[in-house]
Design a protein around this motif. Structure first.
Motif, PDB file in Angstrom:
ATOM      1  N   ALA A  25      20.767  79.178   4.789  1.00  0.00           N
ATOM      2  CA  ALA A  25      20.151  80.429   5.224  1.00  0.00           C
ATOM      3  C   ALA A  25      18.661  80.310   5.534  1.00  0.00           C
ATOM      4  O   ALA A  25      18.070  81.236   6.067  1.00  0.00           O
ATOM      5  CB  ALA A  25      20.365  81.497   4.149  1.00  0.00           C
ATOM      6  N   THR A  26      18.050  79.186   5.205  1.00  0.00           N
ATOM      7  CA  THR A  26      16.617  79.027   5.395  1.00  0.00           C
ATOM      8  C   THR A  26      16.308  78.534   6.808  1.00  0.00           C
ATOM      9  O   THR A  26      16.788  77.476   7.213  1.00  0.00           O
ATOM     10  CB  THR A  26      16.039  78.024   4.369  1.00  0.00           C
ATOM     11  OG1 THR A  26      16.371  78.479   3.056  1.00  0.00           O
ATOM     12  CG2 THR A  26      14.545  77.886   4.507  1.00  0.00           C
ATOM     13  N   PRO A  27      15.516  79.285   7.576  1.00  0.00           N
ATOM     14  CA  PRO A  27      15.145  78.837   8.928  1.00  0.00           C
ATOM     15  C   PRO A  27      14.233  77.602   8.841  1.00  0.00           C
ATOM     16  O   PRO A  27      13.214  77.608   8.140  1.00  0.00           O
ATOM     17  CB  PRO A  27      14.379  80.023   9.524  1.00  0.00           C
ATOM     18  CG  PRO A  27      14.622  81.178   8.608  1.00  0.00           C
ATOM     19  CD  PRO A  27      14.991  80.608   7.272  1.00  0.00           C
ATOM     20  N   THR A  28      14.623  76.552   9.527  1.00  0.00           N
ATOM     21  CA  THR A  28      13.835  75.306   9.537  1.00  0.00           C
ATOM     22  C   THR A  28      13.864  74.700  10.948  1.00  0.00           C
ATOM     23  O   THR A  28      14.438  73.634  11.157  1.00  0.00           O
ATOM     24  CB  THR A  28      14.399  74.298   8.523  1.00  0.00           C
ATOM     25  OG1 THR A  28      15.794  74.112   8.814  1.00  0.00           O
ATOM     26  CG2 THR A  28      14.235  74.753   7.091  1.00  0.00           C
ATOM     27  N   PRO A  29      13.252  75.353  11.939  1.00  0.00           N
ATOM     28  CA  PRO A  29      13.381  74.889  13.320  1.00  0.00           C
ATOM     29  C   PRO A  29      12.875  73.457  13.555  1.00  0.00           C
ATOM     30  O   PRO A  29      13.523  72.694  14.271  1.00  0.00           O
ATOM     31  CB  PRO A  29      12.580  75.904  14.135  1.00  0.00           C
ATOM     32  CG  PRO A  29      11.798  76.699  13.163  1.00  0.00           C
ATOM     33  CD  PRO A  29      12.442  76.552  11.823  1.00  0.00           C
ATOM     34  N   SER A  30      11.768  73.077  12.954  1.00  0.00           N
ATOM     35  CA  SER A  30      11.272  71.717  13.203  1.00  0.00           C
ATOM     36  C   SER A  30      12.173  70.684  12.529  1.00  0.00           C
ATOM     37  O   SER A  30      12.438  69.612  13.093  1.00  0.00           O
ATOM     38  CB  SER A  30       9.817  71.559  12.747  1.00  0.00           C
ATOM     39  OG  SER A  30       9.707  71.826  11.368  1.00  0.00           O
ATOM     40  N   LEU A  31      12.681  70.981  11.360  1.00  0.00           N
ATOM     41  CA  LEU A  31      13.606  70.078  10.683  1.00  0.00           C
ATOM     42  C   LEU A  31      14.922  69.991  11.459  1.00  0.00           C
ATOM     43  O   LEU A  31      15.505  68.913  11.599  1.00  0.00           O
ATOM     44  CB  LEU A  31      13.846  70.555   9.250  1.00  0.00           C
ATOM     45  CG  LEU A  31      14.692  69.662   8.353  1.00  0.00           C
ATOM     46  CD1 LEU A  31      14.090  68.267   8.247  1.00  0.00           C
ATOM     47  CD2 LEU A  31      14.812  70.281   6.966  1.00  0.00           C
ATOM     48  N   ASP A  32      15.358  71.126  11.997  1.00  0.00           N
ATOM     49  CA  ASP A  32      16.583  71.141  12.801  1.00  0.00           C
ATOM     50  C   ASP A  32      16.444  70.233  14.015  1.00  0.00           C
ATOM     51  O   ASP A  32      17.363  69.481  14.349  1.00  0.00           O
ATOM     52  CB  ASP A  32      16.918  72.565  13.260  1.00  0.00           C
ATOM     53  CG  ASP A  32      17.254  73.497  12.103  1.00  0.00           C
ATOM     54  OD1 ASP A  32      17.505  72.993  10.988  1.00  0.00           O
ATOM     55  OD2 ASP A  32      17.251  74.722  12.323  1.00  0.00           O
ATOM     56  N   ARG A  33      15.294  70.311  14.696  1.00  0.00           N
ATOM     57  CA  ARG A  33      15.062  69.442  15.866  1.00  0.00           C
ATOM     58  C   ARG A  33      15.098  67.981  15.454  1.00  0.00           C
ATOM     59  O   ARG A  33      15.694  67.146  16.134  1.00  0.00           O
ATOM     60  CB  ARG A  33      13.724  69.780  16.519  1.00  0.00           C
ATOM     61  CG  ARG A  33      13.797  70.910  17.514  1.00  0.00           C
ATOM     62  CD  ARG A  33      12.516  71.037  18.331  1.00  0.00           C
ATOM     63  NE  ARG A  33      11.322  71.273  17.528  1.00  0.00           N
ATOM     64  CZ  ARG A  33      10.968  72.455  17.034  1.00  0.00           C
ATOM     65  NH1 ARG A  33      11.706  73.516  17.268  1.00  0.00           N
ATOM     66  NH2 ARG A  33       9.876  72.588  16.317  1.00  0.00           N
ATOM     67  N   GLY A  34      14.480  67.666  14.338  1.00  0.00           N
ATOM     68  CA  GLY A  34      14.468  66.278  13.864  1.00  0.00           C
ATOM     69  C   GLY A  34      15.858  65.766  13.539  1.00  0.00           C
ATOM     70  O   GLY A  34      16.218  64.638  13.892  1.00  0.00           O
TER      71      GLY A  34
END
Length: 160
Positions: A25-34
């Motif tokens: 549930a935690t938004p992590t856009p930069s981690l998602d891209r990585g």
């Protein structure tokens, strides 16, 4: 006879599920891209490995096409690179470049377009330097693309 699970194990499972839900549930856009980039690289490498096996173990031994004669065909000395010892058809470099670009591009979507451009440059360079005929490069590019599509479909089904 069914065994009841210990209470501490049930508690540990509840904590495990709660942590999982919090991470999800935690938004992590930069981690998602990585993470997506890492998955793209792994998909590209898997596609390249399958393509390399197909090209080097199956197609090159069957095709048995000789490399171009750079002297007879007038390739300028400044362009020439060391002539590989393997057969010419298909181009393994073009096959691998398109396999990686197709595999990684499948994960990256539109962001993978530059990889396809780089693959085309790799393919062209094999003609430019005199080590392949255009047909070798086209065949390699198609084989790499088809193998990568098969790999990505298999991986998608597995992740399914």
């Amino acid at each position: 006879m069914s065994r009841r699970r210990p209470r501490w194990l049930l508690d540990a499972e509840r904590v495990d599920v709660a942590i999982y839900a919090a991470v999800a549930a935690t938004p992590t856009p930069s981690l998602d891209r990585g993470m997506r980039t890492c998955r793209a690289a792994l998909t590209g490498l898997a596609s390249t490995a399958v393509t390399s096996a197909v090209v080097n173990l199956a197609v090159k031994p069957l095709a048995r096409r000789r490399r171009p004669d750079v002297v007879a065909l007038g390739v300028p000395l400044a362009r020439q690179v060391r002539m590989p010892a393997s057969r010419s058809l298909p181009s393994g470099h073009a096959a691998s470049a398109f396999a990686f670009a197709t595999g990684a591009g499948h994960v990256l979507g539109p962001e993978g377009a530059p990889l396809r451009g780089l693959a085309a440059l790799v393919a062209y360079s094999r003609i430019h330097t005199g080590v392949h005929f255009p047909g070798d490069v086209v065949a390699g590019s198609l084989i790499g693309t088809v193998c990568a599509q098969a790999v990505t479909q298999a991986l998608d089904r597995r992740r399914g």
